[in-house]
Write an enzyme that holds these catalytic residues in place. Structure first.
Site, PDB file in Angstrom:
ATOM      1  N   GLY A  34      34.736  35.677  33.523  1.00  0.00           N
ATOM      2  CA  GLY A  34      36.116  35.213  33.684  1.00  0.00           C
ATOM      3  C   GLY A  34      36.462  34.177  32.637  1.00  0.00           C
ATOM      4  CB  SER A  35      39.696  32.622  31.735  1.00  0.00           C
ATOM      5  OG  SER A  35      40.068  32.170  33.014  1.00  0.00           O
ATOM      6  CB  THR A  36      36.590  29.098  34.472  1.00  0.00           C
ATOM      7  OG1 THR A  36      37.888  29.370  35.015  1.00  0.00           O
ATOM      8  CG2 THR A  36      36.328  27.612  34.519  1.00  0.00           C
ATOM      9  CG  ASP A  89      30.670  33.241  38.133  1.00  0.00           C
ATOM     10  OD1 ASP A  89      31.651  33.315  37.360  1.00  0.00           O
ATOM     11  OD2 ASP A  89      30.228  34.215  38.756  1.00  0.00           O
ATOM     12  CG  ASP A  92      39.047  35.133  41.833  1.00  0.00           C
ATOM     13  OD1 ASP A  92      39.651  34.978  40.750  1.00  0.00           O
ATOM     14  OD2 ASP A  92      38.138  35.955  41.988  1.00  0.00           O
ATOM     15  N   GLY A 104      37.899  38.576  41.098  1.00  0.00           N
ATOM     16  CA  GLY A 104      39.179  38.817  40.428  1.00  0.00           C
ATOM     17  C   GLY A 104      38.993  39.576  39.127  1.00  0.00           C
ATOM     18  CD  GLU A 111      31.492  37.275  39.009  1.00  0.00           C
ATOM     19  OE1 GLU A 111      32.110  36.948  37.991  1.00  0.00           O
ATOM     20  OE2 GLU A 111      32.059  37.451  40.098  1.00  0.00           O
ATOM     21  CE  LYS A 129      41.322  30.128  39.530  1.00  0.00           C
ATOM     22  NZ  LYS A 129      40.189  30.429  38.687  1.00  0.00           N
TER      23      LYS A 129
HETATM   24  C1  5RP Z   1      35.146  37.594  38.138  1.00  0.00           C
HETATM   25  C2  5RP Z   1      35.276  36.359  38.954  1.00  0.00           C
HETATM   26  C3  5RP Z   1      35.814  35.145  38.265  1.00  0.00           C
HETATM   27  O1  5RP Z   1      34.882  34.132  38.362  1.00  0.00           O
HETATM   28  C4  5RP Z   1      37.075  34.735  38.940  1.00  0.00           C
HETATM   29  O2  5RP Z   1      37.963  35.837  38.904  1.00  0.00           O
HETATM   30  C5  5RP Z   1      37.708  33.517  38.266  1.00  0.00           C
HETATM   31  O3  5RP Z   1      38.156  33.877  36.991  1.00  0.00           O
HETATM   32  P1  5RP Z   1      38.923  32.855  36.067  1.00  0.00           P
HETATM   33  O4  5RP Z   1      37.941  31.806  35.681  1.00  0.00           O
HETATM   34  O5  5RP Z   1      39.396  33.685  34.900  1.00  0.00           O
HETATM   35  O6  5RP Z   1      40.080  32.300  36.857  1.00  0.00           O
HETATM   36  O7  5RP Z   1      34.968  36.298  40.103  1.00  0.00           O
HETATM   37  O8  5RP Z   1      34.737  38.659  38.927  1.00  0.00           O
END
Ligand code: 5RP
Length: 262
Positions: A34-36, A89, A92, A104, A111, A129
């Site tokens: 994901g982006s984070t 990690d 969401d 997400g 994961e 979040k």
């Molecule tokens: C991917 C995930 C991500 O950790 C989650 O969707 C958060 O993503 P982001 O950091 O882009 O908000 O569970 O399957």
């Protein structure tokens, strides 16, 4: 430069940067998706390059594996690693018990396997979040393609008896085609609005044949690092029942990867 990042990207970056404090040379590290999480991968790549950090990493998706290799991190499989020191990690949603909704990005199966095989799971997130009750974010379910319509009907029937507010189930799409996970499966999103009993729901959903794994992470996450756009960081650690507030001094030259933010 960080000054060119939006407040939300800055918050994600700060959380990721703070999380690197938990990573030491010699460790085997699970890398989220994901982006984070991609901020974390870039920060770790920088530490490998500039500070001689030596880690072996297990990515939780093909996307993360590609990025990790690009930034010079040594990537191994979970079977090679067997057990990890820490997994970091994104999420969401998370609640006060550090229960999570993840998936997400459609990667929650890998994961969850990787986080469960770790001494510690650290979640990095921006303040959006944090929730009182899980469920506003649709709960992802990874479902095998064989008999998927029947599995969907079973999921809908199961939800009738559960403590949730909404019961719509939709198949995740990628344009006109079904979204396919790294494991070759479908993702169904459960629009529950409020999950009264996440522990019970997680156990029951995983009993349905065809459901591979749901996106609820219960008793898996140990630490949440929450970043804010103004540089504040909150660290909640369940292992020692502590809550710390820190300030992260972001220098303009701290972030050299702003142009490749996910
Ligand atoms: C991917 C995930 C991500 O950790 C989650 O969707 C958060 O993503 P982001 O950091 O882009 O908000 O569970 O399957």
């Amino acid at each position: 430069m960080t000054s060119e990042l939006s407040p939300i990207e800055k918050a994600k970056f700060i959380a990721a940067k703070q999380a690197t404090e938990y990573v030491k040379s010699g460790m085997k590290v699970g890398l989220g998706t994901g982006s984070t999480a991609s901020w974390l991968v870039r920060c770790l790549g920088e530490m490998v390059r500039d500070e001689g950090l030596q880690i072996k990493a297990v990515p939780t998706s093909s996307r993360t594996a590609q990025l990790a290799r690009e930034v010079g991190i040594d990537v191994i499989t979970l079977d090679e690693a067997r057990w990890l020191d820490v997994t970091i990690d994104g999420t969401d949603e998370f609640d006060a018990d550090l229960c999570l909704i993840k998936g997400g990005g459609g990667a929650h199966l890998q994961e969850k396997i990787v986080a469960t095989a770790s001494d510690q799971m650290i979640v990095i997130a921006d303040a959006s979040k944090k929730v009182d009750t899980l469920g506003s974010f649709p709960l992802p379910l990874e479902v095998i393609p064989f008999g998927a319509k029947t599995t969907q009907a079973l999921i809908e029937e199961t939800l009738i008896g559960m403590d949730v507010l909404g019961r719509d189930v939709t198949q995740r799409m990628a344009g006109d085609m079904p979204f396919i996970s790294d494991e070759g499966n479908f993702i169904f999103d459960l629009h529950l609005r409020r999950i009264g009993n996440p522990r019970q729901l997680s156990l029951i959903l995983n009993q349905i044949p065809g459901v591979v794994e749901n996106g609820l992470f219960i008793d898996i996450c140990d630490v949440v690092i929450l970043g804010y756009g103004d540089g504040r960081v909150e660290v909640t650690d369940l292992t020692n029942d502590s809550h710390q507030e820190l300030r992260f001094d972001v220098r303009d030259d701290d972030n050299i990867f702003f142009d490749i933010a996910d």
